[in-house]
Motif scaffolding. Structure first.
Motif, PDB file in Angstrom:
ATOM      1  N   LEU A 224      33.155  16.078  51.592  1.00  0.00           N
ATOM      2  CA  LEU A 224      34.523  15.520  50.927  1.00  0.00           C
ATOM      3  C   LEU A 224      35.345  14.989  52.212  1.00  0.00           C
ATOM      4  O   LEU A 224      36.031  13.961  51.717  1.00  0.00           O
ATOM      5  N   HIS A 225      35.436  15.848  53.067  1.00  0.00           N
ATOM      6  CA  HIS A 225      36.480  15.251  54.021  1.00  0.00           C
ATOM      7  C   HIS A 225      35.833  13.947  54.593  1.00  0.00           C
ATOM      8  O   HIS A 225      36.593  13.056  55.011  1.00  0.00           O
ATOM      9  N   THR A 226      34.642  13.959  54.724  1.00  0.00           N
ATOM     10  CA  THR A 226      34.134  12.561  55.484  1.00  0.00           C
ATOM     11  C   THR A 226      34.515  11.401  54.439  1.00  0.00           C
ATOM     12  O   THR A 226      34.854  10.212  54.800  1.00  0.00           O
ATOM     13  N   GLN A 227      34.372  11.675  52.983  1.00  0.00           N
ATOM     14  CA  GLN A 227      34.612  10.576  51.898  1.00  0.00           C
ATOM     15  C   GLN A 227      36.190  10.297  52.218  1.00  0.00           C
ATOM     16  O   GLN A 227      36.549   8.964  51.997  1.00  0.00           O
ATOM     17  N   ARG A 228      36.837  10.950  52.436  1.00  0.00           N
ATOM     18  CA  ARG A 228      38.425  10.932  52.694  1.00  0.00           C
ATOM     19  C   ARG A 228      38.883  10.411  53.803  1.00  0.00           C
ATOM     20  O   ARG A 228      39.839  10.596  54.308  1.00  0.00           O
ATOM     21  N   GLU A 229      37.848  10.231  54.701  1.00  0.00           N
ATOM     22  CA  GLU A 229      37.951   9.804  56.051  1.00  0.00           C
ATOM     23  C   GLU A 229      38.976  10.992  57.016  1.00  0.00           C
ATOM     24  O   GLU A 229      39.655  10.499  57.733  1.00  0.00           O
ATOM     25  N   ARG A 230      38.567  12.292  56.657  1.00  0.00           N
ATOM     26  CA  ARG A 230      39.297  13.151  57.368  1.00  0.00           C
ATOM     27  C   ARG A 230      38.276  13.688  58.456  1.00  0.00           C
ATOM     28  O   ARG A 230      37.509  14.797  58.248  1.00  0.00           O
ATOM     29  N   TYR A 231      37.796  12.757  59.475  1.00  0.00           N
ATOM     30  CA  TYR A 231      36.741  12.857  60.304  1.00  0.00           C
ATOM     31  C   TYR A 231      36.793  14.325  61.240  1.00  0.00           C
ATOM     32  O   TYR A 231      35.707  15.113  61.256  1.00  0.00           O
ATOM     33  N   GLU A 232      37.879  14.409  61.489  1.00  0.00           N
ATOM     34  CA  GLU A 232      37.939  15.543  62.526  1.00  0.00           C
ATOM     35  C   GLU A 232      37.730  16.813  61.664  1.00  0.00           C
ATOM     36  O   GLU A 232      36.934  17.836  62.484  1.00  0.00           O
ATOM     37  N   GLU A 233      38.429  17.114  60.639  1.00  0.00           N
ATOM     38  CA  GLU A 233      38.121  18.291  59.984  1.00  0.00           C
ATOM     39  C   GLU A 233      36.486  18.413  59.480  1.00  0.00           C
ATOM     40  O   GLU A 233      35.988  19.497  59.564  1.00  0.00           O
ATOM     41  N   ALA A 234      35.974  17.558  58.965  1.00  0.00           N
ATOM     42  CA  ALA A 234      34.647  17.413  58.564  1.00  0.00           C
ATOM     43  C   ALA A 234      33.743  17.581  59.932  1.00  0.00           C
ATOM     44  O   ALA A 234      32.885  18.713  59.674  1.00  0.00           O
ATOM     45  N   GLU A 235      34.117  17.364  61.112  1.00  0.00           N
ATOM     46  CA  GLU A 235      33.281  17.370  62.108  1.00  0.00           C
ATOM     47  C   GLU A 235      33.316  18.830  62.498  1.00  0.00           C
ATOM     48  O   GLU A 235      32.306  19.714  62.842  1.00  0.00           O
ATOM     49  N   ARG A 236      34.593  19.476  62.312  1.00  0.00           N
ATOM     50  CA  ARG A 236      34.632  21.136  62.652  1.00  0.00           C
ATOM     51  C   ARG A 236      33.605  21.794  61.847  1.00  0.00           C
ATOM     52  O   ARG A 236      33.124  22.682  62.311  1.00  0.00           O
ATOM     53  N   ILE A 237      33.759  21.604  60.583  1.00  0.00           N
ATOM     54  CA  ILE A 237      32.881  22.410  59.763  1.00  0.00           C
ATOM     55  C   ILE A 237      31.475  22.084  59.832  1.00  0.00           C
ATOM     56  O   ILE A 237      30.610  23.281  59.905  1.00  0.00           O
ATOM     57  N   TYR A 238      30.780  20.814  60.189  1.00  0.00           N
ATOM     58  CA  TYR A 238      29.652  20.883  60.390  1.00  0.00           C
ATOM     59  C   TYR A 238      29.125  21.320  61.906  1.00  0.00           C
ATOM     60  O   TYR A 238      28.116  22.067  61.641  1.00  0.00           O
ATOM     61  N   ARG A 239      29.893  21.343  62.451  1.00  0.00           N
ATOM     62  CA  ARG A 239      29.730  22.046  63.864  1.00  0.00           C
ATOM     63  C   ARG A 239      29.569  23.416  63.468  1.00  0.00           C
ATOM     64  O   ARG A 239      28.662  24.295  64.170  1.00  0.00           O
ATOM     65  N   ASP A 240      30.506  24.065  62.619  1.00  0.00           N
ATOM     66  CA  ASP A 240      30.328  25.546  62.426  1.00  0.00           C
ATOM     67  C   ASP A 240      29.214  25.922  61.739  1.00  0.00           C
ATOM     68  O   ASP A 240      28.331  26.909  61.893  1.00  0.00           O
ATOM     69  N   LEU A 241      28.811  25.213  60.741  1.00  0.00           N
ATOM     70  CA  LEU A 241      27.518  25.470  59.783  1.00  0.00           C
ATOM     71  C   LEU A 241      26.417  25.099  61.153  1.00  0.00           C
ATOM     72  O   LEU A 241      25.367  25.818  60.616  1.00  0.00           O
ATOM     73  N   LEU A 242      26.254  24.236  61.693  1.00  0.00           N
ATOM     74  CA  LEU A 242      25.251  24.250  62.710  1.00  0.00           C
ATOM     75  C   LEU A 242      25.274  25.627  63.660  1.00  0.00           C
ATOM     76  O   LEU A 242      24.117  26.099  63.733  1.00  0.00           O
ATOM     77  N   ARG A 243      26.208  26.221  63.965  1.00  0.00           N
ATOM     78  CA  ARG A 243      26.131  27.383  64.735  1.00  0.00           C
ATOM     79  C   ARG A 243      25.577  28.577  63.910  1.00  0.00           C
ATOM     80  O   ARG A 243      25.339  29.545  64.274  1.00  0.00           O
ATOM     81  N   ARG A 244      25.787  28.525  62.353  1.00  0.00           N
ATOM     82  CA  ARG A 244      25.359  29.234  61.420  1.00  0.00           C
ATOM     83  C   ARG A 244      23.782  29.218  60.977  1.00  0.00           C
ATOM     84  O   ARG A 244      23.345  30.047  60.154  1.00  0.00           O
ATOM     85  N   GLN A 245      23.254  28.123  61.554  1.00  0.00           N
ATOM     86  CA  GLN A 245      22.101  27.506  61.364  1.00  0.00           C
ATOM     87  C   GLN A 245      21.936  27.611  59.832  1.00  0.00           C
ATOM     88  O   GLN A 245      20.659  27.744  59.053  1.00  0.00           O
ATOM     89  N   TYR A 246      22.683  26.930  59.311  1.00  0.00           N
ATOM     90  CA  TYR A 246      22.668  26.698  57.851  1.00  0.00           C
ATOM     91  C   TYR A 246      22.072  25.125  57.628  1.00  0.00           C
ATOM     92  O   TYR A 246      22.786  24.151  58.174  1.00  0.00           O
TER      93      TYR A 246
END
Length: 917
Positions: free
Chosen positions: A495-517
């Motif tokens: 959703l953040h990506t769609q709304r062009e909130r790229y920094e917030e989206a990037e933080r979540i994606y990075r956290d999900l990668l750390r969680r191996q999701y």
């Protein structure tokens, strides 16, 4: 209760090439890629049920009291124990008379007589005969025993048990033992667990060698019921080879089951069955069923149809289902007579077989045969099945709408509203989705089951109606302890990506990668983010060529970076990752062609597109795009006629730039005019203006200035009006320029320049000078307007000194200054002549003889002596100039004018002598 899994489907669109341009790829859109979310069984989804509870069990023995509730189907084989009434005490009488005589004589005779009456089944007479034996008599114990037998013969078990109890407490060891055994048998057959204590008494009072098989069997069973399973197995050895061997083996099997020695248990059951114990068949079959040895279960059931009761058929249904044998499952399910058992079997079969066709059948049977009190729950299960198989309309209308919601438990109400929300959302019934959310909200709160899933589905519903803010809020409310937390975070990042909130989206994606999701999916979404963000190199660093979706994002990044060869290769690999019949394959094919187009490899672009042309034309999304791209490829290759054929197939109802441009490139202006007339309402302003400009130019070429002007006036902007005036001026149509510019000069002041130029070309220098002078403040026209204004002023004989000096300063050219001096002198304009001559003498150092002469002339009236000096400079500095003679003439006149006759005479003599000093 058992929980089951729900397969939830997400709907996503795929961002593709912008149809408005073929030279610039727009930001790659987020693949709402319609992405599928599997909610695993360990993440709670919905409550299920077992109709009617566990199916009835068929059992022979009695389990421990606290673990067992007796079933009406429980079968027990009565253990008949024929008491040998002739022991102790000798032979029976042979007549009633003899018995009555004996009874009258003594207690011993009464006992003998009672035995006779008992043997003759005259139980009342036996009881009457024994009434006279008192407690002090040595024959009292046997009399109690005989009374118990007689009451049993009459059918009064309660009286029989009472006298057996008294006999079992008697002093006679033999009577006590026999009575204990008889009492144990009676109690056992009545299901009274007290029987075990009397079995123990019997064995305590009886030598081992004298014990018959039946007491041994009772002891084996009693030990089992007491939980002494190892002792029960040991006692079973005494029954080997006896008539009770089959029974003993059966109970031994149960004991081994309790000891978890399953191989020995099944061996015992099989031997019992071989020896004629039919109940053992069920136990053997249940054992193989528990081991999921389904082929053996089906084989046994088929071999002994005579023993296949509802319980056996139920096991066979489940085994057939597990094997995927629909025909066998249907056969055995139809053999079950009990509706409750049939619904239970259908439920178990449903749970073990994920095959859609078989689950359809079992769910239908379950709904049809479930007891009324659980019919709603059966519909719930069916609704869940339809959701899991993507049949949302059937789930809603065939299942959920058949449920009486008020009759559901709180837990199942939550399931009902949750399933309703999923169905309505998936069917895009968004208004109904919102009503479901409103109605079901009261059943969900933090801490209750499925609250997090309710939030998850509510967020999805908000997302699909475009309420991105509400969707993001709901996703954010899902707690970190929820099984849906990481999935919700993933969707929130999207959703953040769609709304062009790229920094917030990037933080979540990075956290999900750390969680191996879902690392692959997260990386692809992160690459989509970077492509939208314009960080194309980071997109390339995020994903590899591991999957079709990943390599597609690499292709998008390469395309945006202008690395068209790499993009072409990536899209080619993308095609290899997908099935040729899939939409993903078609998308990758289109982008591969687009990459080739940007690389200006138009022939290969056409080769790829034409190979799949039928598929592109059959696809509603790509048909227009592919045809346009083929037209663009031909257009850029200069094949305008072929481009036009493709463009013509795109749409005849709306404007198409490619079709329009191909007409222009072929110079088919009449068709252009017709096309513009038909599509002007759907053309954008810039294109429409270009079209009118083209048509205006063509009519100018044809000399039809009136039509040309009408097209210009349709454009209405400054450039069109100015351009038309310029063309008319260039073509020498000065009268038309005057009329056109005069008409529109207030709206477009730039036209005053062309009006002035037209007047200049017509010889109307006054008006030319007037309008050209008005353009001197316009930086775009200043230089040309000044030049032509000077030309007009010169032609008028009134050179504009200010403009002349400005032009000389601006251009460095002094030609006009030199041309203006004689005119100014002729007009007697001493001040203007002085200004120009001063500039020529001291600034530009050009035309110095003329400038010196004019400079001297400018002082004649105001300062004659200064004039004389300046003339003398001309005669000395410019010996070869024609202005020397003129200077001598002016000096001569000035000498006379200033009363210097001597110098005038001397100058005259020198002039006559040709002396030039």
């Amino acid at each position: 209760m058992r929980k089951s899994a729900i397969l939830l489907f997400m709907v996503l669109g795929i961002g593709v090439w912008d149809a408005q341009a073929v030279t610039d790829l727009p930001p790659v859109q987020l693949d709402p890629l319609q992405v599928n979310v599997l909610i695993k069984p360990d993440t709670i989804t919905a409550p299920l049920f077992k109709p009617g509870g566990e199916a009835p069990q068929t059992a022979l023995m009695r389990l421990q009291v606290e673990e067992y509730t007796e079933s009406p189907e429980m079968l027990r084989r009565p253990l008949e124990y024929q008491v040998l009434v002739e022991k102790p005490g000798g032979c029976l009488f042979t007549s009633r008379f003899g018995a009555s005589v004996a009874a009258a004589m003594s207690d011993d005779g009464k006992v003998r007589a009672a035995r006779f009456h008992y043997a003759a089944q005259d139980y009342q007479q036996a009881l009457a005969t024994l009434e006279g034996i008192g407690e002090s008599s040595p024959h009292y114990p046997i009399s109690l025993y005989l009374r118990a037998l007689s009451w049993k013969g009459i059918g009064d078990e309660q009286q029989s048990i009472e006298f057996f109890r008294r006999a079992a407490r008697s002093a006679s060891p033999e009577v006590a033992a026999e009575s204990s055994l008889a009492l144990a048998t009676l109690l056992y057959n009545r299901g009274d667990m007290e029987y075990a204590s009397f079995v123990r008494r019997y064995h305590e009072r009886t030598p081992t060698q004298n014990i018959q098989p039946a007491p041994w069997l009772l002891q084996q069973i009693a030990l089992f019921d007491a939980g002494e399973f190892e002792e029960s197995v040991r006692v079973a050895r005494n029954l080997e080879g006896t008539p009770f061997s089959a029974h003993s083996l059966y109970f031994r099997g149960h004991a081994y089951e309790q000891l978890r020695e399953h191989e020995k248990a099944i061996e015992s059951f099989e031997k019992a069955f071989e020896q004629g114990m039919s109940l053992a068949f069920t136990r053997v079959l249940e054992h193989y069923a528990s081991q999921e040895d389904d082929r053996r279960v089906l084989g046994m059931a088929a071999d002994r149809l005579d023993l296949a009761d509802d319980g056996v058929a139920r096991r066979a249904v489940v085994s057939a289902a597990r094997l995927g044998d629909m025909e066998a499952a249907r056969f055995w399910l139809e053999r079950i007579g009990s509706s409750t058992m049939k619904s239970s079997a259908a439920y178990e079969a449903y749970m073990v077989q994920p095959d859609i066709r078989m689950r359809d059948y079992f769910a239908r049977v379950l709904v049809e045969y479930s007891p009324f009190d659980v019919r709603n729950e059966a519909y719930l299960l069916q609704a869940e099945h339809f959701i899991n198989t993507g049949r949302f309309a059937q789930s809603m209308f065939d299942s959920l709408e058949q449920i009486v919601v008020d009759a559901l438990s709180s837990e199942n109400k939550r399931a009902f509203f949750l399933f309703s929300l999923i169905n309505r959302t998936q069917m895009e019934h968004f208004a109904e989705s919102q009503r479901v959310i409103t109605a079901g909200h009261q059943h969900f709160r933090p801490g209750v089951d499925y609250y997090d899933l309710w939030l998850f589905e509510s967020a999805k519903a908000s997302l699909l109606i475009g309420n991105l803010e509400r969707a993001a809020q709901l996703y954010a409310e899902i707690p970190s302890s929820s099984a849906y937390y990481t999935s919700a975070r993933f969707h929130l990042a999207n959703l953040h990506t769609q709304r062009e909130r790229y920094e917030e989206a990037e933080r979540i994606y990075r956290d999900l990668l750390r969680r191996q999701y879902r690392e692959d999916d997260v990386r692809i979404s992160l690459a989509i983010l970077y492509n939208n963000w314009g960080r194309y190199q980071q997109a390339l660093d995020t994903v590899t060529e591991s999957s079709g979706a990943a390599v597609r994002q690499r292709g998008h990044a390469f395309l945006k970076l202008g690395h068209y060869q790499e993009a072409t290769r990536s899209y080619f690999l993308c095609r290899q990752r997908f099935d040729e019949s899939s939409a993903d394959y078609l998308e990758c094919t289109f982008f591969q062609a687009l990459s080739m187009f940007h690389a200006q490899d138009y022939d290969r672009t056409l080769m790829v597109l034409e190979r799949f042309q039928e598929r592109f034309e059959a696809d509603a999304y790509y048909r227009e795009r592919a045809l346009r791209l083929m037209g663009d490829a031909h257009y850029n290759a200069g094949r305008y006629d072929r481009a036009q054929r493709y463009y013509a197939r795109v749409s005849s109802d709306s404007f198409h730039s490619g079709y329009f441009n191909s007409l222009i490139m072929q110079d088919r202006f009449r068709e252009v005019e017709t096309y513009v007339s038909e599509h002007q309402d759907s053309m954008d302003r810039a294109t429409l203006s270009s079209a009118y400009a083209y048509l205006s130019r063509k009519y100018v070429e044809l000399g039809d200035y009136q039509r040309a002007q009408s097209h210009v006036e349709r454009i209405g902007d400054r450039d069109a009006f100015v351009g038309f005036a310029r063309v008319l001026l260039e073509r020498g149509e000065y009268d038309l320029v005057v009329r056109f510019a005069a008409q529109h000069r207030e709206q477009h002041p730039q036209l005053r320049y062309y009006l002035g130029m037209a007047y200049l070309r017509q010889g109307n220098y006054r008006d030319a000078y007037l309008f050209l002078q008005q353009m001197l403040e316009n930086p775009n026209y200043r230089e040309q307007a000044r030049h032509h204004a000077i030309e007009a002023s010169m032609a008028l004989g009134t050179p504009d000194v200010t403009l002349l000096l400005q032009q000389a300063e601006s251009t460095g050219s002094t030609r006009n200054l030199a041309e203006a001096l004689p005119i100014l002198m002729e007009q007697g304009n001493a001040q203007g002549a002085q200004s120009i001559s001063r500039a020529l003498l001291f600034t530009y150092t050009a035309h110095r003889d003329l400038a010196g002469y004019a400079f001297a002339w400018s002082f004649e009236k105001t300062d004659p002596q200064r004039a004389i000096v300046e003339y003398l400079k001309v005669t000395y500095l410019h010996e070869s100039s024609p202005y020397v003679q003129k200077a001598f003439q002016r000096l001569h006149e000035l000498y006379i004018l200033t009363n210097q006759p001597e110098r005038a005479q001397a100058l005259e003599e020198r002039m006559n002598q040709g002396v030039n000093r």
